[in-house]
Design a protein around this motif. Sequence first.
Motif, short mmCIF file in Angstrom:
data_model
loop_
_atom_site.label_atom_id
_atom_site.label_comp_id
_atom_site.label_asym_id
_atom_site.label_seq_id
_atom_site.Cartn_x
_atom_site.Cartn_y
_atom_site.Cartn_z
N ARG A 111 -7.80 4.25 5.38
CA ARG A 111 -7.10 3.50 6.43
C ARG A 111 -7.10 2.01 6.15
N TRP A 112 -8.24 1.45 5.71
CA TRP A 112 -8.18 0.01 5.43
C TRP A 112 -7.47 -0.28 4.11
N GLU A 149 -3.61 -0.89 4.31
CA GLU A 149 -3.05 -2.19 4.70
C GLU A 149 -2.28 -2.82 3.55
N ARG A 150 -2.71 -2.51 2.31
CA ARG A 150 -2.08 -3.14 1.14
C ARG A 150 -1.72 -2.15 0.04
N ASP A 163 -2.13 7.18 7.12
CA ASP A 163 -1.39 6.00 7.57
C ASP A 163 0.05 6.39 7.76
#
Length: 285
Positions: free
Chosen positions: A53-54, A57-58, A21
């Motif tokens: 990758r997901w 996001e956080r 990321d």
Amino acid sequence: MVRRIDVTGAGGVSLAAWEFDDPPKTGEHEPRPGVLLLHGLMGRASHWAPTARWLSERHRAVALDQRGHGQSAKPEQAAYTREAYVEDAEAAVEQLGLAPVVLIGHAMGALTAWQLAARRPDLVRGLIICDMRASALGAASQREWENWFKAWPLPFATLADVRKWFGEDDPWVERPSPSRGEFYAEAMHEGPDGWRPVFDPEQMLKTRETWVYDAHWEELTQVRCPALVVRGLDGELGRAESQEMVRVLPHGQYAEVADAGHLVHYDQPDAWRAAIEPFLDSFAD
């Protein structure tokens, strides 16, 4: 974007850690909670790329190439012991500033994760164990692996041959598994005579023999943070053993993924995310 970060592991072994990321610009975001992803035997950090990758996001999600794997060093004289692998993960957490971290481990990486959580509770706030047994596997299991490595038709002429052998022709494959073929294709590199693994099979056997003869229940009892045990319904971790692991863990939880084998996150990535995301959400501030 993929970014490599160098980590110095136990005994000075050079390790490669990876973020999948773009790093936040200075002052643009609040610090994100850290997650360290640990692959299994013969795996590599890039196997975690979709998950990382997901997660990014956080979270600040970092995947580590453990010693002897991926692009980390593979010195012949290095220690390939449980202690070394745990110290490597500990070094990654500390050098990358990930603490208090959530550890996510698959197979051997899960064992490393719960051993680190037991040893350094100050560094770890959560733990996800994916398809790793706590029971001793024994000498017969090690012999089976030795014979399995000898059966590999090395070198492979093409990556298509890699995918076909590990996904269809391998005697250990009960039914065709394209995801298994892809998993092993990603663990190969091309040389002058064809495609070979990025790891040394002898080092893998040396690594494996440091845990297969012992049970690891006692270390589970020492994990004080919340822990989630995840199994694929067709994986190597049986239902009874996984539920006993949950019982032994002081703060254990359970999840299972249907239509998944040992490579849970590779076989069913969407269901894998659905299984672990609620647990991760429980740590949201």
